[in-house]
Design an enzyme around this catalytic site. Structure first.
Site, PDB file in Angstrom:
ATOM      1  N   LYS A  23      13.758   5.833  13.623  1.00 13.22           N
ATOM      2  CA  LYS A  23      13.785   6.755  12.462  1.00 13.22           C
ATOM      3  C   LYS A  23      12.485   7.545  12.369  1.00 13.22           C
ATOM      4  O   LYS A  23      12.492   8.750  12.146  1.00 13.22           O
ATOM      5  CB  LYS A  23      14.011   5.935  11.188  1.00 13.22           C
ATOM      6  CG  LYS A  23      13.659   6.676   9.910  1.00 13.22           C
ATOM      7  CD  LYS A  23      13.701   5.808   8.683  1.00 13.22           C
ATOM      8  CE  LYS A  23      12.460   5.036   8.362  1.00 13.22           C
ATOM      9  NZ  LYS A  23      11.394   5.675   7.620  1.00 13.22           N
ATOM     10  N   ASN A  24      11.357   6.856  12.547  1.00 10.85           N
ATOM     11  CA  ASN A  24      10.068   7.524  12.345  1.00 10.85           C
ATOM     12  C   ASN A  24       9.672   8.436  13.502  1.00 10.85           C
ATOM     13  O   ASN A  24       8.656   9.125  13.442  1.00 10.85           O
ATOM     14  CB  ASN A  24       8.967   6.507  12.031  1.00 10.85           C
ATOM     15  CG  ASN A  24       9.150   5.922  10.639  1.00 10.85           C
ATOM     16  OD1 ASN A  24       9.921   6.441   9.844  1.00 10.85           O
ATOM     17  ND2 ASN A  24       8.461   4.823  10.351  1.00 10.85           N
ATOM     18  N   CYS A 121       4.684   6.054  -4.076  1.00  9.14           N
ATOM     19  CA  CYS A 121       5.948   5.447  -3.695  1.00  9.14           C
ATOM     20  C   CYS A 121       5.786   3.947  -3.846  1.00  9.14           C
ATOM     21  O   CYS A 121       4.718   3.470  -4.218  1.00  9.14           O
ATOM     22  CB  CYS A 121       6.348   5.834  -2.283  1.00  9.14           C
ATOM     23  SG  CYS A 121       5.581   4.842  -1.033  1.00  9.14           S
ATOM     24  N   ARG A 126       0.348   7.445  -1.884  1.00  5.26           N
ATOM     25  CA  ARG A 126       0.505   8.022  -0.541  1.00  5.26           C
ATOM     26  C   ARG A 126       0.106   9.477  -0.604  1.00  5.26           C
ATOM     27  O   ARG A 126       0.905  10.350  -0.899  1.00  5.26           O
ATOM     28  CB  ARG A 126       1.944   7.831  -0.040  1.00  5.26           C
ATOM     29  CG  ARG A 126       2.225   6.379   0.218  1.00  5.26           C
ATOM     30  CD  ARG A 126       3.602   6.167   0.740  1.00  5.26           C
ATOM     31  NE  ARG A 126       3.722   6.438   2.151  1.00  5.26           N
ATOM     32  CZ  ARG A 126       4.853   6.249   2.821  1.00  5.26           C
ATOM     33  NH1 ARG A 126       5.920   5.828   2.207  1.00  5.26           N
ATOM     34  NH2 ARG A 126       4.894   6.500   4.112  1.00  5.26           N
ATOM     35  N   ASP A 310       4.605  -2.029   8.909  1.00  8.84           N
ATOM     36  CA  ASP A 310       6.052  -2.085   8.664  1.00  8.84           C
ATOM     37  C   ASP A 310       6.663  -3.400   9.140  1.00  8.84           C
ATOM     38  O   ASP A 310       7.720  -3.812   8.657  1.00  8.84           O
ATOM     39  CB  ASP A 310       6.758  -0.931   9.389  1.00  8.84           C
ATOM     40  CG  ASP A 310       6.502   0.399   8.710  1.00  8.84           C
ATOM     41  OD1 ASP A 310       5.934   0.398   7.607  1.00  8.84           O
ATOM     42  OD2 ASP A 310       6.860   1.439   9.286  1.00  8.84           O
ATOM     43  N   ILE A 332      -3.242  -1.276   5.420  1.00  2.95           N
ATOM     44  CA  ILE A 332      -2.778   0.121   5.368  1.00  2.95           C
ATOM     45  C   ILE A 332      -2.362   0.550   3.951  1.00  2.95           C
ATOM     46  O   ILE A 332      -2.794   1.578   3.458  1.00  2.95           O
ATOM     47  CB  ILE A 332      -1.594   0.361   6.339  1.00  2.95           C
ATOM     48  CG1 ILE A 332      -1.923  -0.142   7.752  1.00  2.95           C
ATOM     49  CG2 ILE A 332      -1.188   1.841   6.361  1.00  2.95           C
ATOM     50  CD1 ILE A 332      -2.896   0.675   8.545  1.00  2.95           C
ATOM     51  N   ARG A 402      18.253   3.265   4.189  1.00  2.16           N
ATOM     52  CA  ARG A 402      17.447   4.455   4.520  1.00  2.16           C
ATOM     53  C   ARG A 402      16.977   4.403   5.964  1.00  2.16           C
ATOM     54  O   ARG A 402      16.717   5.437   6.574  1.00  2.16           O
ATOM     55  CB  ARG A 402      16.208   4.513   3.614  1.00  2.16           C
ATOM     56  CG  ARG A 402      16.470   5.029   2.219  1.00  2.16           C
ATOM     57  CD  ARG A 402      15.163   5.184   1.476  1.00  2.16           C
ATOM     58  NE  ARG A 402      14.154   5.714   2.367  1.00  2.16           N
ATOM     59  CZ  ARG A 402      12.865   5.383   2.344  1.00  2.16           C
ATOM     60  NH1 ARG A 402      12.418   4.537   1.464  1.00  2.16           N
ATOM     61  NH2 ARG A 402      12.016   5.919   3.202  1.00  2.16           N
TER      62      ARG A 402
HETATM   63  N1  EPU Z   1      -3.436   8.459   3.455  1.00  3.23           N
HETATM   64  C1  EPU Z   1      -4.298   9.153   2.628  1.00  3.23           C
HETATM   65  N2  EPU Z   1      -4.325  10.503   2.732  1.00  3.23           N
HETATM   66  C2  EPU Z   1      -3.536  11.191   3.598  1.00  3.23           C
HETATM   67  C3  EPU Z   1      -2.652  10.478   4.431  1.00  3.23           C
HETATM   68  C4  EPU Z   1      -2.633   9.092   4.342  1.00  3.23           C
HETATM   69  O1  EPU Z   1      -5.034   8.556   1.826  1.00  3.23           O
HETATM   70  O2  EPU Z   1      -3.613  12.433   3.620  1.00  3.23           O
HETATM   71  C5  EPU Z   1      -3.404   6.982   3.384  1.00  3.23           C
HETATM   72  C6  EPU Z   1      -2.080   6.458   2.826  1.00  3.23           C
HETATM   73  O3  EPU Z   1      -2.090   6.456   1.411  1.00  3.23           O
HETATM   74  C7  EPU Z   1      -1.993   5.075   3.439  1.00  3.23           C
HETATM   75  C8  EPU Z   1      -2.681   5.259   4.798  1.00  3.23           C
HETATM   76  O4  EPU Z   1      -3.448   6.448   4.688  1.00  3.23           O
HETATM   77  O5  EPU Z   1      -2.739   4.165   2.669  1.00  3.23           O
HETATM   78  C9  EPU Z   1      -1.744   5.380   5.994  1.00  3.23           C
HETATM   79  O6  EPU Z   1      -0.718   6.282   5.696  1.00  3.23           O
HETATM   80  P1  EPU Z   1       0.039   7.131   6.813  1.00  3.23           P
HETATM   81  O7  EPU Z   1      -0.214   8.567   6.518  1.00  3.23           O
HETATM   82  O8  EPU Z   1      -0.296   6.637   8.165  1.00  3.23           O
HETATM   83  O9  EPU Z   1       1.533   6.764   6.489  1.00  3.23           O
HETATM   84  P2  EPU Z   1       2.747   7.763   6.583  1.00  3.23           P
HETATM   85  O10 EPU Z   1       2.507   8.662   7.722  1.00  3.23           O
HETATM   86  O11 EPU Z   1       3.034   8.350   5.276  1.00  3.23           O
HETATM   87  C10 EPU Z   1       4.200   6.428   8.289  1.00  3.23           C
HETATM   88  C11 EPU Z   1       5.576   5.844   8.335  1.00  3.23           C
HETATM   89  C12 EPU Z   1       5.625   4.623   7.432  1.00  3.23           C
HETATM   90  C13 EPU Z   1       4.584   3.626   7.932  1.00  3.23           C
HETATM   91  C14 EPU Z   1       3.195   4.282   7.955  1.00  3.23           C
HETATM   92  C15 EPU Z   1       2.104   3.392   8.537  1.00  3.23           C
HETATM   93  C16 EPU Z   1       6.982   7.765   8.741  1.00  3.23           C
HETATM   94  C17 EPU Z   1       7.997   8.712   8.246  1.00  3.23           C
HETATM   95  N3  EPU Z   1       6.540   6.859   7.879  1.00  3.23           N
HETATM   96  O12 EPU Z   1       3.940   6.796   6.937  1.00  3.23           O
HETATM   97  O13 EPU Z   1       6.918   4.060   7.577  1.00  3.23           O
HETATM   98  O14 EPU Z   1       4.546   2.510   7.073  1.00  3.23           O
HETATM   99  O15 EPU Z   1       3.243   5.474   8.750  1.00  3.23           O
HETATM  100  O16 EPU Z   1       2.401   3.053   9.835  1.00  3.23           O
HETATM  101  O17 EPU Z   1       6.617   7.818   9.903  1.00  3.23           O
HETATM  102  C18 EPU Z   1       8.886   2.927   6.899  1.00  3.23           C
HETATM  103  O18 EPU Z   1       9.457   3.369   7.895  1.00  3.23           O
HETATM  104  O19 EPU Z   1       9.367   2.035   6.161  1.00  3.23           O
HETATM  105  C19 EPU Z   1       7.568   3.464   6.519  1.00  3.23           C
HETATM  106  C20 EPU Z   1       7.079   3.343   5.293  1.00  3.23           C
END
Ligand code: EPU
Length: 422
Positions: A23-24, A121, A126, A310, A332, A402
């Site tokens: 999915k990701n 969320c 996030r 995850d 994380i 989802r």
């Molecule tokens: N963060 C910030 N600022 C930013 C971006 C991130 O503070 O601009 C923080 C976030 O709040 C968090 C950390 O950095 O504490 C890591 O967040 P990241 O941006 O890596 O997460 P994401 O890209 O929003 C993806 C996956 C998540 C998975 C995380 C971590 C997708 C669509 N989602 O989220 O997947 O948990 O990386 O590996 O790729 C899931 O599939 O259930 C899921 C939540």
């Protein structure tokens, strides 16, 4: 609302599970379609709820989407100009909607892109501040208005440098996509190297983009004039794969999972081995079984190649049944232990202190009625219910749907006593 009823304990479960596409990976690949003048074809698509939400989002922006669930393919074409507003109703149900920011900005740098901010969320805050700071390094300014972030440039996007303060998965994908048509070369440091990000890089490079690794977490992106069309087979879902390995683990069974690259789960495999499970890997499959005495462990989540956040709630469920004191540190997200109170209602002994969970493992769980609150928590509670004696009802399983394709069917096929009711 659909509920699962699981009768346990399910012991020594044996079988094979075919893992779906990730999915990701699929979500950013779909968002990347915005970069292309013609069509892109995605193969091995997991038709989970989030994928349909992203499809609706792309259609609302003007794309045409054809898909065949039985063939696992999706074709997205972008003959017309896109609408440039990403509405709140689609971003609020699926955070990955922010992935449209980068490609829209790349394609329409001098127009005004308007993307609804998703807010918090279930996993905690996030933010998108590093996505926006990255766009700024390319010359894009932003402002917030009524919950929407407006992004635009005066002179187009120009190559520069940006170092992410911490690793962000969608932040990295967004910045890569934003940089595809820039003037000059953009340097990104401290990027995410999750397999799903590498999948996106491979797809874009195979379609004509110029992204090159300079070090383990550094890349340079040289702007190209246009991307015309592309085709890509999505990698297997490492989180789904680990979920079914945990079914094997918690039931002391023998499970083989197919369509997965074991290199995407190296930390997870090491941890399972440390606990005492036998793991056999082949190029595209992993087998788990357990003959040995199992022992408690300590682990810490982290960006790839570390143990994935995850996958943590899944191992949390397994550890409740492994005798001894285990400890998990989550690095994380601020709120990732939502499965703990539900597992405790089944008789588990998990205590949470800040970002650490202490698990006093024991042999027996008892069935309970539980409520799921996010995607991976759903599978964690399912694992508890699989091991527990009696009949557990799990509500709000839409969270699980989802991201897990054919969840009920795949569990049934390996012999889990599961039914659903509305
Ligand atoms: N963060 C910030 N600022 C930013 C971006 C991130 O503070 O601009 C923080 C976030 O709040 C968090 C950390 O950095 O504490 C890591 O967040 P990241 O941006 O890596 O997460 P994401 O890209 O929003 C993806 C996956 C998540 C998975 C995380 C971590 C997708 C669509 N989602 O989220 O997947 O948990 O990386 O590996 O790729 C899931 O599939 O259930 C899921 C939540």
């Amino acid at each position: 609302m659909k509920k699962f009823i699981i009768k346990g304990p399910n012991k020594a479960i044996k079988g094979e599970v075919n893992i779906s596409g990730a999915k990701n990976s699929c979500l950013p690949l779909m968002a990347a379609s915005i970069l292309f003048k013609n069509k892109i074809t995605l193969k091995n698509v997991p038709f989970v709820k989030d994928v349909f939400t992203m499809k609706d989002l792309l259609v609302s922006l003007g794309a045409k989407v054809y898909f065949s669930e039985s063939k696992k393919i999706m074709i997205i074409s972008n003959k017309n100009n896109h609408k440039l507003t990403v509405p709140y109703n689609l971003v609020s149900t699926m955070r990955a909607g922010v992935l449209t920011m980068g490609p829209l900005l790349a394609r329409y740098p001098q127009k005004r892109i308007k993307v609804a901010l998703g807010g918090g969320c279930a996993l905690g805050v996030r933010d998108t501040n590093w996505h926006l700071a990255g766009f700024k390094s390319l010359g894009a300014k932003n402002s917030l208005n009524s919950g929407y972030v407006n992004i635009t440039t005066n002179r187009g996007l120009i190559g520069n440098k940006y170092k992410f303060p911490k690793v962000t998965v969608t932040g990295t994908s967004n910045l890569i996509m934003a940089s595809i048509f820039i003037k000059g070369t953009h340097y990104l440091k401290n990027i995410s190297i999750e397999p799903e990000v590498i999948d996106l890089i491979n797809f874009l490079n195979n379609s004509g983009a110029k992204i090159k690794f300079l070090g383990k977490r550094s890349i340079k992106i040289k702007g190209v004039k246009e991307l015309l069309s592309g085709s890509h087979t999505i990698i297997g879902d490492r989180i789904e794969a680990f979920s079914y390995l945990c079914v094997g683990a918690i039931t002391n069974g023998k499970i083989k999972i197919n369509n997965i690259n074991p290199n995407h789960l190296l930390s997870e495999i090491n941890i399972l081995k440390k606990i005492g499970y036998n793991i056999e890997t082949k190029i595209n499959s992993i087998k788990i079984s357990s003959k040995n005495k199992l022992k408690a462990i300590n682990l810490r989540t982290g960006p790839f190649p570390n143990f994935a956040t995850d996958n943590m709630p899944l191992l949390l469920a397994v550890l409740t049944t492994v005798k001894g004191k285990s400890q998990i540190e989550e690095t994380i997200f601020s709120n990732r232990f939502m499965a703990a109170p539900e597992l405790n209602r089944m008789g588990a002994n998990i205590s949470i202190k800040k970002n650490k969970a202490i698990i006093i493992g024991q042999k027996k769980l008892n069935a309970a009625d539980c409520i799921s609150s996010d995607l991976r928590t759903t599978f964690s509670i399912i694992l508890g219910a699989i091991a527990a004696s009696g009949s557990s009802t799990i509500s709000r399983i839409y969270h699980g749907l989802r991201g897990y394709y054919n969840l009920e069917l795949k569990l049934k096929k390996i012999g889990i006593q599961i039914t659903s009711k509305s």
